[in-house]
Motif scaffolding. Structure first.
Motif, short mmCIF file in Angstrom:
data_model
loop_
_atom_site.label_atom_id
_atom_site.label_comp_id
_atom_site.label_asym_id
_atom_site.label_seq_id
_atom_site.Cartn_x
_atom_site.Cartn_y
_atom_site.Cartn_z
N GLY A 1 6.12 -0.97 -1.43
CA GLY A 1 6.99 -0.40 -0.60
C GLY A 1 7.40 -1.02 0.61
O GLY A 1 7.25 -2.04 0.61
N LEU A 2 7.88 -0.27 1.44
CA LEU A 2 8.18 -1.11 2.61
C LEU A 2 7.73 -0.41 3.80
O LEU A 2 7.42 0.68 3.98
N ALA A 3 7.16 -1.35 4.77
CA ALA A 3 6.49 -1.06 5.76
C ALA A 3 7.52 -0.34 7.01
O ALA A 3 8.82 -0.45 7.11
N GLY A 4 6.91 0.59 7.82
CA GLY A 4 7.72 1.31 8.78
C GLY A 4 6.99 2.44 9.18
O GLY A 4 5.97 2.93 8.79
N HIS A 5 7.67 3.17 10.27
CA HIS A 5 7.14 4.37 10.96
C HIS A 5 7.32 5.40 10.06
O HIS A 5 6.71 6.34 9.99
N SER A 6 8.41 5.58 9.41
CA SER A 6 8.83 6.25 8.32
C SER A 6 8.43 5.77 7.05
O SER A 6 7.48 5.11 6.97
N SER B 1 0.92 -1.26 0.15
CA SER B 1 -0.06 0.10 0.08
C SER B 1 0.84 1.21 0.04
O SER B 1 0.15 2.27 -0.16
N ARG B 2 2.21 1.00 -0.03
CA ARG B 2 3.08 2.35 0.16
C ARG B 2 3.83 2.49 -1.05
O ARG B 2 4.36 1.38 -1.72
N GLU C 1 15.31 12.56 4.11
CA GLU C 1 15.11 13.67 5.28
C GLU C 1 15.65 13.28 6.65
O GLU C 1 16.48 14.17 7.47
N LEU C 2 15.34 12.26 7.01
CA LEU C 2 16.04 11.59 8.46
C LEU C 2 17.46 11.46 8.39
O LEU C 2 18.22 12.05 9.20
N LEU C 3 18.04 11.11 7.05
CA LEU C 3 19.44 10.98 6.89
C LEU C 3 20.15 12.46 7.10
O LEU C 3 21.12 12.74 7.69
N GLY C 4 19.37 13.39 6.59
CA GLY C 4 19.75 14.90 6.72
C GLY C 4 19.89 15.38 8.04
O GLY C 4 20.87 16.05 8.34
N PRO D 1 5.07 10.93 16.95
CA PRO D 1 4.28 11.12 15.74
C PRO D 1 4.88 12.35 14.91
O PRO D 1 4.47 12.13 13.81
N SER D 2 5.77 13.12 15.44
CA SER D 2 6.40 13.95 14.45
C SER D 2 7.17 13.56 13.39
O SER D 2 7.47 14.18 12.39
N THR D 3 7.55 12.28 13.53
CA THR D 3 8.40 11.50 12.38
C THR D 3 7.61 10.54 11.69
O THR D 3 8.51 9.52 10.72
N ALA D 4 6.50 10.35 11.95
CA ALA D 4 5.59 9.46 11.14
C ALA D 4 5.56 9.87 9.79
O ALA D 4 5.23 10.94 9.26
N GLY D 5 5.92 8.85 8.90
CA GLY D 5 5.95 8.96 7.30
C GLY D 5 7.34 9.81 6.85
O GLY D 5 7.24 9.96 5.70
N ILE D 6 8.11 10.20 7.70
CA ILE D 6 9.24 10.90 7.29
C ILE D 6 10.02 10.18 6.23
O ILE D 6 10.04 9.09 6.27
#
Length: 158
Positions: free
Chosen positions: A35-40, A20-21, A80-83, A71-76
């Protein structure tokens, strides 16, 4: 006394498929792939490299800095996380010199997008593409992702 020895970090990440992602690997979207599952966004390549960066600086792992309960990093996006990890390291005077990433999955084929991934990772960590290596291999039916249900990435950073 001379210069201190280089710091080296090792990162590992694995995620199961989630059809679904969209699929993101190394900051690059792969169309028509589950896609791959995950919080991000589940970008195992960026997550492994982020952990390698944090490891090289002896700063723990991405779960410590960006917990999946936040919750602020949900779907990040992984890039961007790497940055954000690079910013944390720069604040302490750590500057990455080069990295080597291996992606392990049955699909997609990484080779057609290898240069795109190298460019995205180089921009994210602030090095030239000549300092970013991206390799891929298939699990040949073995191990965590050998049945085609996910993707795994390993990263080493100097």
């Amino acid at each position: 006394m001379g210069d201190p020895p280089p710091r080296v970090g090792l990162g590992f990440d694995v995620h199961p498929h989630d059809a679904s992602r969209p699929l993101w690997l190394g900051g690059v979207r792969f169309e028509n792939e589950p896609g791959l599952a995950g919080h991000s966004d589940g970008d195992a390549v960026c997550h492994a490299l982020a952990d390698a960066l944090l490891g090289a600086a002896a700063m723990g792992d991405i779960g410590q800095h960006f917990p999946d309960a936040d919750p602020s990093t949900a779907g990040i996006g992984g890039i961007e996380l790497l940055g954000k990890v690079v910013q944390l390291l720069h604040a302490l005077g750590h500057v990455p010199a080069s990295c080597d990433v291996t992606v392990i999955c049955d699909r997609p084929s990484i080779a057609p997008r290898r240069e795109d991934i190298r460019s995205a990772l180089a921009r994210a960590i602030g090095v030239g593409t000549d300092r970013v290596s991206v390799k891929a291999t298939r699990p040949e039916g073995l191990g965590l992702v050998g049945d085609g249900i996910g993707a795994l990435a390993l990263a080493v950073l100097v």
